[in-house]
Scaffold this motif. Structure first.
Motif, PDB file in Angstrom:
ATOM      1  N   ILE A 289       0.845  -1.206   0.000  1.00 27.49           N
ATOM      2  CA  ILE A 289       0.000   0.000   0.000  1.00 27.49           C
ATOM      3  C   ILE A 289       0.874   1.247   0.000  1.00 27.49           C
ATOM      4  CG2 ILE A 289      -1.658   1.337   1.366  1.00 27.49           C
ATOM      5  CD1 ILE A 289      -2.897  -1.361   2.222  1.00 27.49           C
ATOM      6  N   ASN A 290       1.924   1.225   0.792  1.00 32.19           N
ATOM      7  CA  ASN A 290       2.829   2.376   0.820  1.00 32.19           C
ATOM      8  C   ASN A 290       3.477   2.594  -0.552  1.00 32.19           C
ATOM      9  OD1 ASN A 290       4.231   4.436   2.568  1.00 32.19           O
ATOM     10  ND2 ASN A 290       6.015   3.365   1.739  1.00 32.19           N
ATOM     11  N   PHE A 291       3.831   1.511  -1.226  1.00 36.47           N
ATOM     12  CA  PHE A 291       4.426   1.603  -2.560  1.00 36.47           C
ATOM     13  C   PHE A 291       3.439   2.199  -3.557  1.00 36.47           C
ATOM     14  CE2 PHE A 291       4.834  -0.362  -6.772  1.00 36.47           C
ATOM     15  CZ  PHE A 291       6.133   0.020  -7.121  1.00 36.47           C
ATOM     16  N   ILE A 292       2.196   1.730  -3.520  1.00 33.68           N
ATOM     17  CA  ILE A 292       1.175   2.209  -4.463  1.00 33.68           C
ATOM     18  C   ILE A 292       0.917   3.699  -4.277  1.00 33.68           C
ATOM     19  CG2 ILE A 292      -1.297   2.094  -5.009  1.00 33.68           C
ATOM     20  CD1 ILE A 292       0.268  -0.135  -6.301  1.00 33.68           C
ATOM     21  N   LEU A 293       0.979   4.173  -3.023  1.00 33.35           N
ATOM     22  CA  LEU A 293       0.664   5.575  -2.747  1.00 33.35           C
ATOM     23  C   LEU A 293       1.826   6.524  -3.015  1.00 33.35           C
ATOM     24  CD1 LEU A 293      -1.487   5.295   0.512  1.00 33.35           C
ATOM     25  CD2 LEU A 293      -2.258   5.520  -1.858  1.00 33.35           C
ATOM     26  N   PRO A 295       3.913   9.001  -5.092  1.00 40.71           N
ATOM     27  CA  PRO A 295       3.422   9.849  -6.178  1.00 40.71           C
ATOM     28  C   PRO A 295       3.688   9.295  -7.578  1.00 40.71           C
ATOM     29  CG  PRO A 295       4.370  11.214  -4.467  1.00 40.71           C
ATOM     30  CD  PRO A 295       4.669   9.793  -4.085  1.00 40.71           C
ATOM     31  N   GLY A 296       4.893   8.787  -7.818  1.00 39.59           N
ATOM     32  CA  GLY A 296       5.201   8.259  -9.139  1.00 39.59           C
ATOM     33  C   GLY A 296       4.409   7.011  -9.481  1.00 39.59           C
ATOM     34  N   THR A 297       4.193   6.157  -8.485  1.00 39.18           N
ATOM     35  CA  THR A 297       3.459   4.916  -8.722  1.00 39.18           C
ATOM     36  C   THR A 297       1.988   5.195  -9.004  1.00 39.18           C
ATOM     37  OG1 THR A 297       4.947   3.774  -7.180  1.00 39.18           O
ATOM     38  CG2 THR A 297       2.925   2.626  -7.819  1.00 39.18           C
ATOM     39  N   ILE A 298       1.364   5.975  -8.143  1.00 44.02           N
ATOM     40  CA  ILE A 298      -0.069   6.213  -8.300  1.00 44.02           C
ATOM     41  C   ILE A 298      -0.356   7.068  -9.528  1.00 44.02           C
ATOM     42  CG2 ILE A 298      -0.260   8.272  -6.846  1.00 44.02           C
ATOM     43  CD1 ILE A 298      -2.673   5.239  -6.872  1.00 44.02           C
ATOM     44  N   ALA A 299       0.599   7.911  -9.930  1.00 48.14           N
ATOM     45  CA  ALA A 299       0.432   8.667 -11.177  1.00 48.14           C
ATOM     46  C   ALA A 299       0.381   7.723 -12.358  1.00 48.14           C
ATOM     47  CB  ALA A 299       1.575   9.673 -11.343  1.00 48.14           C
ATOM     48  N   GLY A 300       1.222   6.675 -12.317  1.00 53.17           N
ATOM     49  CA  GLY A 300       1.203   5.680 -13.388  1.00 53.17           C
ATOM     50  C   GLY A 300      -0.120   4.946 -13.462  1.00 53.17           C
ATOM     51  N   VAL A 301      -0.716   4.685 -12.286  1.00 52.08           N
ATOM     52  CA  VAL A 301      -2.026   4.037 -12.265  1.00 52.08           C
ATOM     53  C   VAL A 301      -3.070   4.955 -12.900  1.00 52.08           C
ATOM     54  CG1 VAL A 301      -3.847   3.111 -10.793  1.00 52.08           C
ATOM     55  CG2 VAL A 301      -1.455   2.651 -10.233  1.00 52.08           C
ATOM     56  N   THR A 302      -3.070   6.218 -12.509  1.00 50.03           N
ATOM     57  CA  THR A 302      -4.020   7.177 -13.080  1.00 50.03           C
ATOM     58  C   THR A 302      -3.838   7.297 -14.588  1.00 50.03           C
ATOM     59  OG1 THR A 302      -4.291   8.453 -11.047  1.00 50.03           O
ATOM     60  CG2 THR A 302      -4.689   9.621 -13.105  1.00 50.03           C
ATOM     61  N   ASN A 303      -2.608   7.347 -15.054  1.00 45.70           N
ATOM     62  CA  ASN A 303      -2.350   7.434 -16.493  1.00 45.70           C
ATOM     63  C   ASN A 303      -2.877   6.216 -17.240  1.00 45.70           C
ATOM     64  OD1 ASN A 303      -1.059   9.933 -16.412  1.00 45.70           O
ATOM     65  ND2 ASN A 303       0.957   9.023 -16.058  1.00 45.70           N
ATOM     66  N   THR A 304      -2.854   5.065 -16.579  1.00 42.58           N
ATOM     67  CA  THR A 304      -3.279   3.828 -17.222  1.00 42.58           C
ATOM     68  C   THR A 304      -4.789   3.681 -17.257  1.00 42.58           C
ATOM     69  OG1 THR A 304      -1.236   2.704 -16.540  1.00 42.58           O
ATOM     70  CG2 THR A 304      -3.105   1.298 -17.150  1.00 42.58           C
ATOM     71  N   VAL A 305      -5.457   3.962 -16.142  1.00 41.30           N
ATOM     72  CA  VAL A 305      -6.895   3.673 -16.051  1.00 41.30           C
ATOM     73  C   VAL A 305      -7.779   4.910 -16.117  1.00 41.30           C
ATOM     74  CG1 VAL A 305      -6.408   1.588 -14.724  1.00 41.30           C
ATOM     75  CG2 VAL A 305      -6.966   3.687 -13.502  1.00 41.30           C
ATOM     76  N   HIS A 306      -7.153   6.102 -16.091  1.00 39.68           N
ATOM     77  CA  HIS A 306      -7.880   7.370 -16.253  1.00 39.68           C
ATOM     78  C   HIS A 306      -8.867   7.663 -15.129  1.00 39.68           C
ATOM     79  CE1 HIS A 306      -7.027   7.464 -20.879  1.00 39.68           C
ATOM     80  NE2 HIS A 306      -5.939   7.423 -20.144  1.00 39.68           N
ATOM     81  N   TYR A 307      -8.513   7.225 -13.922  1.00 42.77           N
ATOM     82  CA  TYR A 307      -9.245   7.621 -12.725  1.00 42.77           C
ATOM     83  C   TYR A 307      -8.321   8.481 -11.875  1.00 42.77           C
ATOM     84  CZ  TYR A 307     -13.153   4.378 -13.412  1.00 42.77           C
ATOM     85  OH  TYR A 307     -14.268   3.737 -13.895  1.00 42.77           O
ATOM     86  N   PRO A 308      -8.846   9.515 -11.211  1.00 44.22           N
ATOM     87  CA  PRO A 308      -7.994  10.356 -10.369  1.00 44.22           C
ATOM     88  C   PRO A 308      -7.573   9.631  -9.101  1.00 44.22           C
ATOM     89  CG  PRO A 308     -10.282  11.000 -10.121  1.00 44.22           C
ATOM     90  CD  PRO A 308     -10.251   9.964 -11.211  1.00 44.22           C
ATOM     91  N   ASN A 309      -6.434  10.029  -8.579  1.00 41.12           N
ATOM     92  CA  ASN A 309      -5.993   9.510  -7.288  1.00 41.12           C
ATOM     93  C   ASN A 309      -6.075  10.622  -6.252  1.00 41.12           C
ATOM     94  OD1 ASN A 309      -3.214  10.832  -6.894  1.00 41.12           O
ATOM     95  ND2 ASN A 309      -3.027   9.976  -8.954  1.00 41.12           N
ATOM     96  N   ALA A 310      -5.729  10.291  -5.022  1.00 39.25           N
ATOM     97  CA  ALA A 310      -5.888  11.257  -3.922  1.00 39.25           C
ATOM     98  C   ALA A 310      -4.563  11.801  -3.430  1.00 39.25           C
ATOM     99  CB  ALA A 310      -6.645  10.590  -2.772  1.00 39.25           C
ATOM    100  N   VAL A 311      -3.513  11.701  -4.258  1.00 35.56           N
ATOM    101  CA  VAL A 311      -2.179  12.154  -3.859  1.00 35.56           C
ATOM    102  C   VAL A 311      -1.825  13.409  -4.653  1.00 35.56           C
ATOM    103  CG1 VAL A 311       0.256  11.529  -3.670  1.00 35.56           C
ATOM    104  CG2 VAL A 311      -1.512   9.771  -3.361  1.00 35.56           C
ATOM    105  N   PRO A 312      -1.980  14.592  -4.070  1.00 34.90           N
ATOM    106  CA  PRO A 312      -1.711  15.829  -4.811  1.00 34.90           C
ATOM    107  C   PRO A 312      -0.315  15.895  -5.417  1.00 34.90           C
ATOM    108  CG  PRO A 312      -2.891  16.322  -2.782  1.00 34.90           C
ATOM    109  CD  PRO A 312      -2.519  14.871  -2.716  1.00 34.90           C
ATOM    110  N   ALA A 313       0.677  15.318  -4.744  1.00 31.42           N
ATOM    111  CA  ALA A 313       2.050  15.378  -5.250  1.00 31.42           C
ATOM    112  C   ALA A 313       2.242  14.574  -6.528  1.00 31.42           C
ATOM    113  CB  ALA A 313       3.025  14.893  -4.175  1.00 31.42           C
ATOM    114  N   SER A 314       1.248  13.771  -6.896  1.00 26.46           N
ATOM    115  CA  SER A 314       1.355  12.982  -8.124  1.00 26.46           C
ATOM    116  C   SER A 314       0.928  13.769  -9.356  1.00 26.46           C
ATOM    117  CB  SER A 314       0.488  11.718  -8.017  1.00 26.46           C
ATOM    118  OG  SER A 314      -0.890  12.048  -8.146  1.00 26.46           O
TER     119      SER A 314
END
Length: 363
Positions: A289-293, A295-314
């Protein structure tokens, strides 16, 4: 006797080492279909040496059933805040997150975490994975010939029977989720989205039954392909699913697909990263969970699935086309018109389920 004792000691030592090895090297994740950046899983394995066993589901009912049965074997799950996440908390099926092992959670947007507190007071049991809205997926090139004055920016397009009737020839798809549809229809009818009043539910049933003859199909994840392939022209669905359909349609050079957050309101939802109470590798779950959150990791998820995340630094790591799309990241005005659903009592859930079954059956 000495040989037997030595062999027994060797067996115990081997079992301990094997158990520790398994604890260090295996993580079992259960998530929605098409809802991860595959590169993130590869990078997690490369950086940690942990093998991720990744399974998917396409309905909250499937997830909830496995969790409530216990001994699922999963370490990380991704329930939607309402109703599943809150129900799993109430049932004692989740364990509190070890925030000391998830420092990245401190980087999540406090305003969004506050929204989730109606399901998880104090944000004890979950971190926000992704979030989004529920609105309309539209293929305007198919809608306009049937209805030149179609109110493309309004729930009226779908929920007024005279409009649905006109659009039936090009295909209307309803998301197969009473949990998501009923609160939005309650809101559309100017009722409390959390209402348990039988009269309000009767109003919802009347509204839905009036458009039932014009609904071609019910779908969850399948709405992406139907929209992208032009098999349907109007869908009530999740924002990211429609945006994915839009990308696939563009790639295939088919009619453009657009996501619309209706002007009246949208329902806001959150999918949570959570750990089952009996997770076999809970410590590794916190690490994941810490890895997923990050900024670089969760930004990649958002780029892939086009849903926003909750990490402003991403945000500066998200593709500009995704980051600057108000349908992905709603602006302050749109968020001001949004609502979140709250848990309702079991009797109300049963009443909604019965009504939904009647609606789907068409009688």
């Amino acid at each position: 006797m000495l040989l037997r004792a030595a062999l027994a000691a060797l067996f115990v030592s081997s079992a301990i080492v094997h158990g520790a090895h398994a604890q260090e090297k295996v993580l079992n994740v259960y998530n929605w279909t098409d809802y991860i950046d595959p590169a993130a899983l590869e990078r997690f394995k490369k950086e940690t040496g942990i093998e991720v066993h990744y399974d998917v589901y396409d309905s909250l009912e499937t997830l909830e059933g496995k969790m409530l049965a216990g001994h699922s074997g999963y370490d990380v799950i991704v329930p939607t805040a309402e109703p599943t996440f809150s129900r799993l908390i109430a049932a004692g099926a989740l364990q509190p997150l070890d925030r000391g092992k998830i420092p990245a959670m401190a980087g999540e947007d406090p305003a969004l975490l506050k929204r989730v507190e109606t399901s998880d007071p104090g944000n004890k049991y979950g971190a926000i994975y992704l979030w989004g809205t529920i609105g309309l997926g539209e293929v305007a090139s198919k809608i306009k010939p049937l209805m030149a004055d179609a109110p493309l920016d309004s729930w009226d397009l779908l929920l007024k029977p005279e409009n649905a009737k006109k659009l039936a020839p090009c295909g209307i798809t309803m998301m197969d989720s009473a949990t998501d549809v009923i609160p939005s229809v309650l809101k559309y009818l100017h009722h409390d989205p959390a209402s348990t009043d039988p009269k309000d539910l009767a109003d919802v049933e009347k509204t839905l039954m009036a458009i039932r003859p014009y609904i071609r199909t019910f779908a969850s994840g399948g709405a992406i392909e139907a929209l992208a392939a032009g098999q349907t022209c109007l869908v009530m669905s999740y924002s990211g699913d429609v945006i994915q359909a839009s990308a696939r349609a563009a790639e295939a050079k088919r009619d453009a697909v657009t996501y619309v957050a209706p002007k009246e309101f949208t329902q806001l939802w959150f999918d949570m990263l959570a750990v089952p109470k009996d997770a076999p590798h809970a410590a590794l779950a916190m690490q994941f969970i810490n890895f997923i959150l990050q900024p670089g990791t969760i930004a990649g998820v958002t780029n892939t699935v086009h849903y926003p995340n909750a990490v402003p630094a991403s945000r500066d790591k998200v593709d500009p086309a995704v980051r600057d799309d108000p349908n992905v990241y709603p602006d302050a005005a749109a968020l001001g018109r949004s609502f979140t659903v709250a848990a309702v009592k079991e009797a109300a859930v049963r009443a909604r389920t019965r009504m939904w079954a009647k609606f789907k059956a068409g009688h």
